[in-house]
Design an enzyme around this catalytic site. Structure first.
Site, PDB file in Angstrom:
ATOM      1  N   THR A  19      10.916 -78.119  39.600  1.00 33.98           N
ATOM      2  CA  THR A  19       9.741 -78.606  40.328  1.00 33.98           C
ATOM      3  C   THR A  19       8.490 -78.564  39.464  1.00 33.98           C
ATOM      4  OG1 THR A  19      10.688 -77.275  42.071  1.00 33.98           O
ATOM      5  CG2 THR A  19       8.586 -78.311  42.545  1.00 33.98           C
ATOM      6  N   ARG A  23      10.283 -74.543  32.198  1.00 34.39           N
ATOM      7  CA  ARG A  23       9.529 -73.304  32.016  1.00 34.39           C
ATOM      8  C   ARG A  23      10.449 -72.244  31.448  1.00 34.39           C
ATOM      9  NH1 ARG A  23       5.952 -71.666  37.129  1.00 34.39           N
ATOM     10  NH2 ARG A  23       5.046 -73.728  36.788  1.00 34.39           N
ATOM     11  N   SER A 114       1.951 -72.189  34.443  1.00 32.48           N
ATOM     12  CA  SER A 114       1.168 -71.877  35.634  1.00 32.48           C
ATOM     13  C   SER A 114       0.687 -70.433  35.651  1.00 32.48           C
ATOM     14  CB  SER A 114       1.985 -72.219  36.876  1.00 32.48           C
ATOM     15  OG  SER A 114       1.204 -72.084  38.026  1.00 32.48           O
ATOM     16  N   HIS A 115       1.125 -69.680  36.642  1.00 34.92           N
ATOM     17  CA  HIS A 115       0.648 -68.310  36.857  1.00 34.92           C
ATOM     18  C   HIS A 115       1.515 -67.284  36.125  1.00 34.92           C
ATOM     19  CE1 HIS A 115       3.602 -69.717  39.648  1.00 34.92           C
ATOM     20  NE2 HIS A 115       4.031 -68.491  39.753  1.00 34.92           N
ATOM     21  N   LYS A 127       5.475 -80.096  31.467  1.00 34.06           N
ATOM     22  CA  LYS A 127       5.722 -80.853  32.696  1.00 34.06           C
ATOM     23  C   LYS A 127       5.198 -82.261  32.504  1.00 34.06           C
ATOM     24  CE  LYS A 127       3.089 -80.353  36.644  1.00 34.06           C
ATOM     25  NZ  LYS A 127       2.667 -79.795  37.926  1.00 34.06           N
ATOM     26  N   ASP A 278      -5.541 -69.555  38.878  1.00 27.83           N
ATOM     27  CA  ASP A 278      -4.415 -69.098  38.062  1.00 27.83           C
ATOM     28  C   ASP A 278      -4.443 -69.696  36.657  1.00 27.83           C
ATOM     29  OD1 ASP A 278      -3.666 -71.709  38.679  1.00 27.83           O
ATOM     30  OD2 ASP A 278      -1.525 -71.231  38.694  1.00 27.83           O
ATOM     31  N   ASP A 280      -3.249 -72.292  35.082  1.00 34.38           N
ATOM     32  CA  ASP A 280      -3.603 -73.699  34.873  1.00 34.38           C
ATOM     33  C   ASP A 280      -4.581 -74.215  35.931  1.00 34.38           C
ATOM     34  OD1 ASP A 280      -1.639 -73.444  36.817  1.00 34.38           O
ATOM     35  OD2 ASP A 280      -0.769 -75.407  36.435  1.00 34.38           O
ATOM     36  N   ASP A 282      -4.609 -74.473  39.167  1.00 31.53           N
ATOM     37  CA  ASP A 282      -4.290 -75.242  40.373  1.00 31.53           C
ATOM     38  C   ASP A 282      -4.189 -74.351  41.609  1.00 31.53           C
ATOM     39  OD1 ASP A 282      -1.893 -74.092  39.606  1.00 31.53           O
ATOM     40  OD2 ASP A 282      -0.705 -75.926  39.767  1.00 31.53           O
ATOM     41  N   ARG A 283      -4.050 -73.032  41.415  1.00 27.19           N
ATOM     42  CA  ARG A 283      -4.020 -72.140  42.574  1.00 27.19           C
ATOM     43  C   ARG A 283      -5.400 -71.530  42.815  1.00 27.19           C
ATOM     44  NH1 ARG A 283       1.600 -68.700  42.712  1.00 27.19           N
ATOM     45  NH2 ARG A 283       2.966 -70.493  42.498  1.00 27.19           N
ATOM     46  N   THR A 345       9.105 -76.605  50.028  1.00 29.20           N
ATOM     47  CA  THR A 345       8.232 -75.942  49.057  1.00 29.20           C
ATOM     48  C   THR A 345       8.136 -76.765  47.776  1.00 29.20           C
ATOM     49  OG1 THR A 345       8.710 -73.769  49.938  1.00 29.20           O
ATOM     50  CG2 THR A 345       8.036 -73.860  47.638  1.00 29.20           C
ATOM     51  N   GLU A 365       1.498 -71.693  51.209  1.00 34.47           N
ATOM     52  CA  GLU A 365       1.158 -70.277  51.358  1.00 34.47           C
ATOM     53  C   GLU A 365       0.964 -69.584  50.009  1.00 34.47           C
ATOM     54  OE1 GLU A 365       3.561 -68.140  50.067  1.00 34.47           O
ATOM     55  OE2 GLU A 365       4.758 -69.912  49.614  1.00 34.47           O
ATOM     56  N   SER A 366       1.472 -70.217  48.943  1.00 39.34           N
ATOM     57  CA  SER A 366       1.442 -69.608  47.620  1.00 39.34           C
ATOM     58  C   SER A 366       0.110 -69.873  46.906  1.00 39.34           C
ATOM     59  CB  SER A 366       2.612 -70.138  46.796  1.00 39.34           C
ATOM     60  OG  SER A 366       2.618 -71.561  46.817  1.00 39.34           O
ATOM     61  N   LYS A 377      -2.232 -79.473  43.322  1.00 41.27           N
ATOM     62  CA  LYS A 377      -3.146 -78.576  44.013  1.00 41.27           C
ATOM     63  C   LYS A 377      -4.316 -78.292  43.075  1.00 41.27           C
ATOM     64  CE  LYS A 377       0.168 -75.009  42.885  1.00 41.27           C
ATOM     65  NZ  LYS A 377       1.577 -75.015  43.250  1.00 41.27           N
TER      66      LYS A 377
HETATM   67  C1  G1P Z   1       6.320 -71.253  43.781  1.00 43.54           C
HETATM   68  C2  G1P Z   1       5.651 -71.353  45.127  1.00 43.54           C
HETATM   69  C3  G1P Z   1       5.526 -72.799  45.544  1.00 43.54           C
HETATM   70  C4  G1P Z   1       4.775 -73.576  44.467  1.00 43.54           C
HETATM   71  C5  G1P Z   1       5.446 -73.376  43.121  1.00 43.54           C
HETATM   72  C6  G1P Z   1       4.652 -74.011  41.997  1.00 43.54           C
HETATM   73  O1  G1P Z   1       7.618 -71.807  43.843  1.00 43.54           O
HETATM   74  O2  G1P Z   1       6.360 -70.621  46.101  1.00 43.54           O
HETATM   75  O3  G1P Z   1       4.844 -72.856  46.771  1.00 43.54           O
HETATM   76  O4  G1P Z   1       4.734 -74.927  44.771  1.00 43.54           O
HETATM   77  O5  G1P Z   1       5.557 -71.984  42.844  1.00 43.54           O
HETATM   78  O6  G1P Z   1       3.370 -73.465  41.894  1.00 43.54           O
HETATM   79  P1  G1P Z   1       8.939 -70.926  44.020  1.00 43.54           P
HETATM   80  O7  G1P Z   1       8.935 -69.903  42.913  1.00 43.54           O
HETATM   81  O8  G1P Z   1       8.820 -70.244  45.356  1.00 43.54           O
HETATM   82  O9  G1P Z   1      10.071 -71.902  43.964  1.00 43.54           O
HETATM   83 ZN    ZN Z   2      -0.554 -73.022  38.542  1.00 43.93          ZN
END
Ligand code: G1P
Ligand code: ZN
Length: 547
Positions: A19, A23, A114-115, A127, A278, A280, A282-283, A345, A365-366, A377
């Site tokens: 997704t 990574r 990302s984070h 990505k 975070d 990058d 986006d959070r 998700t 929620e994340s 985001k």
């Molecule tokens: C996690 C978050 C999800 C978010 C994704 C990318 O994915 O739960 O909401 O879109 O990071 O930032 P997960 O590790 O749960 O698959």
């Molecule tokens: Zn991120």
């Protein structure tokens, strides 16, 4: 500048982008031609690039600069007319999305994990985003994966590194590479959405914000906008310079990782608002004085007041949330008389709804919130949205959230993460749950007297725009009072498996809104243990992260 064609020396069978792209640990990306192989697979599945523009940038983490030089050479060999790259190799994920859309680029490459932690021992990622500015759909990521198994020639250039620290134009083979200001285009987009005068007046009146950029890529954006343009005092943005290892911080803005910010917000002299983004950018996390906003509530508050913000003054077409996100925004949508979509998700599932004009705001929620202004985001956007609302309503962060609870009731919500479990154990837990699903509906519950299980399924989603179906997106168990338990395995981790348990209970009675969320959810936590034997399968007494 001769074109260079190299035999690919190794196939890398593990190059399956998820997704959030491919990574892996930095050490994996440092293997000879590992990144090259993936980029070649990407370029091989994309159509001819002549006349096209590509956007490239990353969150500045370790390996960013090396990777960008490789990508620029390969993009020139692919034949792009133009590549836009952020100065210093820096671009936040939402800024890449905005640039792709603004310039009509055919796509963009984001370098980020990302984070996830950075540095030589940390993670790296790559990505691809498509022309709408959003992450590539599964059809594309699957094609890249299949191609990555077969790549046998790498197309590159025999050319020196480009100087990325100064703005300017360079010619690589037939490609124009432009090193651009990472913030300018994004700032322009924000000016068009928010009432900057009102936010300026808010800061001028003495409103105090602490924005923790966690030594990651949000820093330059937050600093330029908040301190540079909106008159927030110097020092409002802390940890504002992106560092290759994020200064050792784990740039995941939640109460567990952003402890310094949480501590500042708990002080007697706490600022009016706290925020963090975070790796990058986006959070986002939003805090008030002595008050943490749950991301699900944040989305609901933004939706409820969106018409106070110039960019959304005409109202929302609809809202969308990921399935495990609380139903707070559903109640707002019902009040507003607009549709509310429930998606699996992952941000990519919002893309079609946003493109089709069926949803305007969306969130997870994340700690992810966003809108149709980009296809990712957007952390800095969320902070500006809150500032605009505070300026427009005169209400503080806690007041805005508590008003939501008074109107709609409070959705007590929590996510329990069990990280680093053996994959077989995690699979076994999920399998055990799936096998029970048919027998659960109708069952009476000793943990919650008077309640029964109303629905138990493995969430499947049919995209309302293109009709595509995504199966097995998480086991959800819904009780007769609407309380929910959701179990799913993370798709973004790099070590072992992570089980995520999501808990939600709606409370209408205002006298109980002050309860601690874990206490309010205790009977559901017990039920989760009974149904899934979490302790047994994870071998853990407690979740490793609770948000
Ligand atoms: C996690 C978050 C999800 C978010 C994704 C990318 O994915 O739960 O909401 O879109 O990071 O930032 P997960 O590790 O749960 O698959
Ligand atoms: Zn991120």
């Amino acid at each position: 500048m001769p074109l260079l064609i190299t035999q690919a020396t190794q196939p890398y069978p593990g190059q399956r982008p998820g997704t959030s792209g491919l990574r892996k640990k930095v050490s994996v990306f440092q293997q000879p031609r590992y990144l090259d192989n993936f980029v070649q697979a990407l370029f091989d599945v994309l159509p001819d690039a002549s006349g096209q523009t590509l956007v490239v940038g990353g969150d500045g983490r370790y390996h960013n600069r090396v990777a960008i030089q490789t990508i620029l050479r390969m993009a020139a060999a692919k034949g792009y007319a133009c590549v836009l790259v952020g100065q210093g190799g820096i671009l936040s994920t939402p800024a890449v999305s905005a640039l792709i859309r603004h310039h009509g680029a055919s796509g963009g490459i984001v370098l980020s994990a990302s984070h996830n932690p950075g540095g030589p021992e940390g993670d790296f990622g790559i990505k691809y985003n498509i022309g709408n500015g959003g992450p590539a759909p599964e059809s594309v990521t699957e094609a890249i994966y299949r191609r990555s198994l077969e790549v046998n020639t790498l197309h590159s250039l025999d050319s020196p590194d480009l100087p990325l620290d100064t703005l300017g134009r360079h010619t690589l083979h037939h490609t124009e590479v432009e090193v651009i200001d990472p913030v300018a285009n994004y700032a322009e987009l924000m000016r068009g959405l928010f009432d900057f005068d009102a936010i300026r007046a808010l800061f001028a009146s003495g409103f105090r914000l602490r924005y923790d950029a966690m030594n990651a890529v949000g820093g330059p954006y937050a600093k330029a906008l908040l301190e540079g343009e909106l008159g927030a005092p110097a020092g409002t943005v802390v940890n504002a310079v992106p560092l290759e290892d994020f200064g050792g911080l784990h740039p995941d803005p939640n109460p567990v990782n952003a402890t310094d910010l949480v501590e500042h917000m708990a002080r007697p002299d706490a600022p009016d608002m706290g925020a963090a983004s975070d790796g990058d950018a986006d959070r986002n996390m939003i805090l008030g004085r002595h008050f943490a906003v749950s991301p699900s509530d944040s989305l609901a508050v933004l939706a409820a007041h969106a018409t106070r913000v110039p960019g959304y003054a005409r109202g929302l077409q609809g809202v969308a949330r990921s399935m495990p996100t609380s139903t707070a925004v559903d109640r707002v949508a019902r009040r507003l008389g607009i549709p509310c979509f429930e998606t699996p998700t992952g941000w990519k599932f919002f893309g079609n709804l946003l493109d089709a004009g069926r949803a305007t705001l969306c969130g997870e929620e994340s700690y992810g919130t966003g809108s149709d202004h980009v296809r990712e985001k957007d952390g800095v956007w969320a902070v500006l949205f809150w500032l605009n609302l505070i300026a427009a309503t005169g209400q503080s962060v806690p007041e805005l959230v508590q008003a939501l609870w008074r109107t709609d009731g409070r959705c007590f919500y929590s996510r329990h993460d069990y990280e680093g479990i053996a994959s077989e154990r995690a699979e076994a837990l999920m399998q055990g749950l799936r096998e029970q699903l048919p027998s659960l509906p109708g069952r009476a519950l000793t943990e919650l007297p008077g309640q029964t299980i109303a629905l138990a399924d493995d969430f499947a989603y049919t995209d309302p725009v293109d009709g595509s179906v995504s199966q097995r997106q998480g086991v959800r168990i819904v009780l007769s009072d609407g309380s929910r338990l959701v179990f799913r395995l993370s798709g973004t981790g790099t070590e072992g498996a992570t089980l995520r348990l999501y808990l939600e209970r709606h409370e209408a009675d205002p006298a109980r809104h002050g309860l601690d969320a874990q206490l309010a959810l205790a009977p559901l936590i017990a039920l989760a243990e009974t149904l899934a034997r979490v302790r047994h399968f994870t071998g853990m007494e407690q979740p490793s992260v609770t948000t």
